[in-house]
Design a protein around this motif. Structure first.
Motif, PDB file in Angstrom:
ATOM      1  N   LEU A 169       0.823  -1.205   0.000  1.00  0.00           N
ATOM      2  CA  LEU A 169       0.000   0.000   0.000  1.00  0.00           C
ATOM      3  C   LEU A 169       0.856   1.253   0.000  1.00  0.00           C
ATOM      4  CD1 LEU A 169      -2.829   1.247   0.166  1.00  0.00           C
ATOM      5  CD2 LEU A 169      -2.668   1.101   2.655  1.00  0.00           C
ATOM      6  N   LEU A 170       1.902   1.267   0.836  1.00  0.00           N
ATOM      7  CA  LEU A 170       2.781   2.438   0.917  1.00  0.00           C
ATOM      8  C   LEU A 170       3.492   2.673  -0.410  1.00  0.00           C
ATOM      9  CD1 LEU A 170       4.067   4.674   2.636  1.00  0.00           C
ATOM     10  CD2 LEU A 170       5.814   3.032   3.338  1.00  0.00           C
ATOM     11  N   LEU A 171       4.020   1.591  -1.004  1.00  0.00           N
ATOM     12  CA  LEU A 171       4.717   1.732  -2.273  1.00  0.00           C
ATOM     13  C   LEU A 171       3.766   2.157  -3.386  1.00  0.00           C
ATOM     14  CD1 LEU A 171       7.137  -1.344  -2.187  1.00  0.00           C
ATOM     15  CD2 LEU A 171       7.765   1.072  -2.067  1.00  0.00           C
ATOM     16  N   ALA A 172       2.531   1.600  -3.363  1.00  0.00           N
ATOM     17  CA  ALA A 172       1.551   1.960  -4.390  1.00  0.00           C
ATOM     18  C   ALA A 172       1.230   3.443  -4.340  1.00  0.00           C
ATOM     19  CB  ALA A 172       0.286   1.124  -4.216  1.00  0.00           C
ATOM     20  N   ILE A 173       1.009   3.973  -3.122  1.00  0.00           N
ATOM     21  CA  ILE A 173       0.710   5.399  -2.980  1.00  0.00           C
ATOM     22  C   ILE A 173       1.910   6.251  -3.387  1.00  0.00           C
ATOM     23  CG2 ILE A 173       0.150   7.213  -1.314  1.00  0.00           C
ATOM     24  CD1 ILE A 173      -1.515   5.170   0.208  1.00  0.00           C
ATOM     25  N   SER A 174       3.103   5.839  -2.930  1.00  0.00           N
ATOM     26  CA  SER A 174       4.311   6.612  -3.235  1.00  0.00           C
ATOM     27  C   SER A 174       4.586   6.638  -4.738  1.00  0.00           C
ATOM     28  CB  SER A 174       5.518   6.018  -2.498  1.00  0.00           C
ATOM     29  OG  SER A 174       5.304   6.041  -1.100  1.00  0.00           O
ATOM     30  N   LEU A 175       4.469   5.460  -5.391  1.00  0.00           N
ATOM     31  CA  LEU A 175       4.706   5.396  -6.831  1.00  0.00           C
ATOM     32  C   LEU A 175       3.647   6.174  -7.595  1.00  0.00           C
ATOM     33  CD1 LEU A 175       5.803   1.677  -7.271  1.00  0.00           C
ATOM     34  CD2 LEU A 175       7.234   3.704  -7.490  1.00  0.00           C
ATOM     35  N   SER A 176       2.406   6.146  -7.106  1.00  0.00           N
ATOM     36  CA  SER A 176       1.338   6.897  -7.768  1.00  0.00           C
ATOM     37  C   SER A 176       1.625   8.386  -7.731  1.00  0.00           C
ATOM     38  CB  SER A 176      -0.008   6.608  -7.102  1.00  0.00           C
ATOM     39  OG  SER A 176      -0.359   5.247  -7.245  1.00  0.00           O
ATOM     40  N   ILE A 177       2.031   8.877  -6.552  1.00  0.00           N
ATOM     41  CA  ILE A 177       2.357  10.299  -6.418  1.00  0.00           C
ATOM     42  C   ILE A 177       3.546  10.658  -7.298  1.00  0.00           C
ATOM     43  CG2 ILE A 177       3.166  12.070  -4.816  1.00  0.00           C
ATOM     44  CD1 ILE A 177       1.526  10.718  -2.645  1.00  0.00           C
ATOM     45  N   LEU A 178       4.558   9.762  -7.337  1.00  0.00           N
ATOM     46  CA  LEU A 178       5.738  10.021  -8.164  1.00  0.00           C
ATOM     47  C   LEU A 178       5.357  10.081  -9.643  1.00  0.00           C
ATOM     48  CD1 LEU A 178       8.805  10.333  -8.425  1.00  0.00           C
ATOM     49  CD2 LEU A 178       8.975   7.835  -8.523  1.00  0.00           C
ATOM     50  N   MET A 179       4.498   9.162 -10.077  1.00  0.00           N
ATOM     51  CA  MET A 179       4.060   9.164 -11.468  1.00  0.00           C
ATOM     52  C   MET A 179       3.234  10.406 -11.781  1.00  0.00           C
ATOM     53  SD  MET A 179       5.435   6.610 -12.872  1.00  0.00           S
ATOM     54  CE  MET A 179       4.563   6.663 -14.430  1.00  0.00           C
ATOM     55  N   VAL A 180       2.438  10.857 -10.817  1.00  0.00           N
ATOM     56  CA  VAL A 180       1.666  12.086 -11.011  1.00  0.00           C
ATOM     57  C   VAL A 180       2.607  13.269 -11.226  1.00  0.00           C
ATOM     58  CG1 VAL A 180       0.154  13.754  -9.867  1.00  0.00           C
ATOM     59  CG2 VAL A 180      -0.404  11.331  -9.806  1.00  0.00           C
ATOM     60  N   LEU A 181       3.674  13.334 -10.409  1.00  0.00           N
ATOM     61  CA  LEU A 181       4.639  14.427 -10.537  1.00  0.00           C
ATOM     62  C   LEU A 181       5.326  14.399 -11.903  1.00  0.00           C
ATOM     63  CD1 LEU A 181       6.282  14.329  -6.986  1.00  0.00           C
ATOM     64  CD2 LEU A 181       4.660  16.014  -7.842  1.00  0.00           C
ATOM     65  N   ILE A 182       5.741  13.190 -12.331  1.00  0.00           N
ATOM     66  CA  ILE A 182       6.439  13.066 -13.612  1.00  0.00           C
ATOM     67  C   ILE A 182       5.500  13.400 -14.770  1.00  0.00           C
ATOM     68  CG2 ILE A 182       7.585  11.456 -15.179  1.00  0.00           C
ATOM     69  CD1 ILE A 182       8.635   9.980 -12.708  1.00  0.00           C
ATOM     70  N   ASN A 183       4.295  12.807 -14.746  1.00  0.00           N
ATOM     71  CA  ASN A 183       3.340  13.044 -15.833  1.00  0.00           C
ATOM     72  C   ASN A 183       2.891  14.497 -15.873  1.00  0.00           C
ATOM     73  OD1 ASN A 183       3.360  10.409 -16.775  1.00  0.00           O
ATOM     74  ND2 ASN A 183       1.767   9.753 -15.361  1.00  0.00           N
ATOM     75  N   THR A 184       2.748  15.093 -14.679  1.00  0.00           N
ATOM     76  CA  THR A 184       2.340  16.496 -14.630  1.00  0.00           C
ATOM     77  C   THR A 184       3.397  17.385 -15.270  1.00  0.00           C
ATOM     78  OG1 THR A 184       1.093  16.105 -12.605  1.00  0.00           O
ATOM     79  CG2 THR A 184       1.634  18.374 -13.124  1.00  0.00           C
ATOM     80  N   ARG A 185       4.650  17.091 -14.954  1.00  0.00           N
ATOM     81  CA  ARG A 185       5.727  17.878 -15.560  1.00  0.00           C
ATOM     82  C   ARG A 185       5.744  17.688 -17.079  1.00  0.00           C
ATOM     83  NH1 ARG A 185       9.924  20.597 -13.714  1.00  0.00           N
ATOM     84  NH2 ARG A 185      11.791  20.835 -14.993  1.00  0.00           N
ATOM     85  N   TYR A 186       5.476  16.465 -17.525  1.00  0.00           N
ATOM     86  CA  TYR A 186       5.443  16.175 -18.960  1.00  0.00           C
ATOM     87  C   TYR A 186       4.304  16.932 -19.635  1.00  0.00           C
ATOM     88  CZ  TYR A 186       4.613  13.487 -23.234  1.00  0.00           C
ATOM     89  OH  TYR A 186       4.380  13.116 -24.528  1.00  0.00           O
ATOM     90  N   LEU A 187       3.157  17.020 -18.937  1.00  0.00           N
ATOM     91  CA  LEU A 187       1.994  17.675 -19.515  1.00  0.00           C
ATOM     92  C   LEU A 187       2.103  19.195 -19.450  1.00  0.00           C
ATOM     93  CD1 LEU A 187      -0.841  15.399 -18.066  1.00  0.00           C
ATOM     94  CD2 LEU A 187      -0.125  15.529 -20.450  1.00  0.00           C
ATOM     95  N   ILE A 188       2.682  19.706 -18.347  1.00  0.00           N
ATOM     96  CA  ILE A 188       2.687  21.153 -18.119  1.00  0.00           C
ATOM     97  C   ILE A 188       3.836  21.849 -18.840  1.00  0.00           C
ATOM     98  CG2 ILE A 188       2.794  22.937 -16.332  1.00  0.00           C
ATOM     99  CD1 ILE A 188       0.204  21.343 -16.441  1.00  0.00           C
ATOM    100  N   LYS A 189       4.914  21.122 -19.129  1.00  0.00           N
ATOM    101  CA  LYS A 189       6.084  21.757 -19.741  1.00  0.00           C
ATOM    102  C   LYS A 189       5.749  22.483 -21.044  1.00  0.00           C
ATOM    103  CE  LYS A 189      10.866  20.912 -21.131  1.00  0.00           C
ATOM    104  NZ  LYS A 189      11.937  19.899 -21.271  1.00  0.00           N
ATOM    105  N   PRO A 190       4.967  21.857 -21.971  1.00  0.00           N
ATOM    106  CA  PRO A 190       4.620  22.595 -23.194  1.00  0.00           C
ATOM    107  C   PRO A 190       3.818  23.860 -22.917  1.00  0.00           C
ATOM    108  CG  PRO A 190       4.175  20.251 -23.458  1.00  0.00           C
ATOM    109  CD  PRO A 190       4.468  20.471 -22.013  1.00  0.00           C
TER     110      PRO A 190
END
Length: 459
Positions: A169-190
């Motif tokens: 559960l801890l890893l799932a939440i942590s990885l989800s937040i990390l993926m949100v940060l990465i994807n957000t940066r990918y989406l917001i950069k343009p």
């Protein structure tokens, strides 16, 4: 004000938490409706089998037997009618149990503690290590009545699993937040890049670069932005060219007027020269007047002012009258004019559309070759009327056709400076046609002539 990057992270994380909460509530409902009764029935069968075996084997040591059962993975509580208590296996966290419950089991009833354990919001019923959360069955051994209470030893069965589940559960939440940060940066950069490009554009720097190879909506937005920047650069160039052209077109007749006015001050000039100078001055004044009128008309059309007065009229009859007015110019240049003008009625402003036909016909005459030809036709197709002007004039290149409706643009400076005009005529034509919800297209080949097609709605 928070940035879009932060907002996206907060919203996405909130959606994840809400999804987790809804999933948990759904799971909790399923637990209470399905899993809890199943666990109760399963453990009831186990308890009844234990009691039956003990009753059928009176010679066995009951304590040893129950101790062996507890080692398999059960917590047991045994009480007789005298109140003697014995515990086997893992200790219950909460040993409270009402005397009436014990009495009912001793009297032969089955206690469904797992099923009737308080329905809490969270899925903790099956994992609560309380004596109340157990199955109670009557047990008889060597003629003595007992009440046996049983529940699975969760700690024994899942001693390592809950740690594993916790880490998952801890890893799932942590990885989800990390993926949100990465994807957000990918989406917001343009978008951040577009913001910088917009600021650069606002400062008049049109040569912006957006290295985006995305195929999604943001990629399309970047491509549209680059097209807009290119268009704005062209419009800025047109604005500068407009100022230059209008300055020239005003300054040139003013200089001529001033020059010939000074010549009129000379008393030695002949009467014939004086008449010629006055004629030139009047011609330049008419040229200035025509220029200002056209500029005012363009300004009105640009503001989409309610300047049109639409009514039904026969467009063929209107063009025939125009041809009659230009007959002298046609004959003077030796042109052959043919036309097919049926009396088709359309809804529009006769005065404005007369300006359209006037510009197209006068251009067909001015830029035609000696002994050339002009063909005019009207055709109704579907809900549209097509008015076509075909001439055998000088024609235009593809680049000139693209810019022919720009203000003050003249297809060929060397040929048009010798012909009176302001460079605003076709721009006015395009604006009038657009106000009538129509369309105008041009087909032209150099030294072969041009074709102008005006499409107007019938109604």
């Amino acid at each position: 004000m928070r940035t879009l990057y932060v907002k996206f992270i907060v919203i996405t994380t909130g959606m994840m938490l809400l999804s987790f909460l809804f999933a948990f509530l759904i799971s909790n409902t399923y637990y209470h409706q399905k899993i809890k009764p199943y666990n109760d029935q399963k453990n009831t069968n186990v308890a009844l089998n234990i009691a039956a075996f003990a009753n059928e084997h009176p010679d066995n040591n009951l304590g040893v037997y129950l101790e062996n059962i507890s080692e398999v993975g059960y917590q047991l509580y045994l009480v007789d009618s005298l109140g003697n208590e014995h515990y086997f296996g893992e200790t219950f966290r909460d040993k409270s149990l009402s005397a009436s419950t014990k009495e009912r089991v001793l009297n032969g009833q089955v206690f469904h503690g797992i099923l009737h354990f308080p329905r809490e919001t969270f899925v903790t019923g099956f994992f609560s290590n309380e004596l109340r959360n157990s199955i109670g069955v009557p047990l008889k051994h060597n003629g003595v009545d007992y009440a046996l209470f049983l529940r699975p030893d969760i700690k024994f069965l899942f001693g390592e699993m809950h740690v594993l589940f916790g880490w998952i559960l801890l890893l799932a939440i942590s990885l989800s937040i990390l993926m949100v940060l990465i994807n957000t940066r990918y989406l917001i950069k343009p978008i951040s890049t577009l913001t910088k490009a917009t600021k650069s554009l606002a400062n008049g720097h049109y040569n912006v670069e957006l290295a985006s190879k995305r195929n999604d909506e943001l990629g399309q937005l970047s491509e549209s932005f680059l097209q807009m920047a290119k268009k704005l650069e062209q419009m800025d160039d047109m604005r500068k060219e407009f100022i230059s052209n209008i300055s020239h077109d005003i300054q040139s007749p003013l200089s001529n007027i001033k020059g010939y006015t000074n010549l009129l001050d000379d008393d030695s000039i002949s009467k014939e020269d004086r008449i010629q100078y006055v004629s030139i001055i009047n011609s330049e004044i008419r040229r200035l007047s025509s220029l200002t009128k056209q500029l005012l008309l363009l300004a009105s059309l640009d503001r989409n002012e309610d300047v049109m007065q639409k009514k039904w009229f026969k467009v063929g009859k209107q063009i025939k009258g125009l041809i009659h007015n230009y007959q002298w110019a046609i004959n003077e240049k030796g042109l052959m004019l043919s036309y097919s003008l049926p009396d088709i009625e359309i809804m529009g402003d006769p005065a404005f559309l007369a300006t359209v036909w006037d510009n197209l016909l006068s251009n067909g005459i001015k830029y035609n070759v000696p002994n050339g030809s002009i063909e005019i036709s009207i055709e109704e197709r579907g809900n549209s009327v097509f008015v076509t002007f075909v001439d055998t004039g000088l024609g235009m290149s593809d680049l000139e056709v693209e810019r022919i409706f720009e203000r003050f643009y003249r297809a060929d400076t060397s040929r048009t400076r010798s012909v009176e005009g302001t460079g605003l005529g076709l721009s006015i034509v395009a604006s009038i046609v657009k106000l009538h919800n129509g369309d105008i297209t041009v087909k032209s080949n150099e030294k072969q002539g041009s074709t102008f097609i005006v499409e107007l709605p019938v109604k």
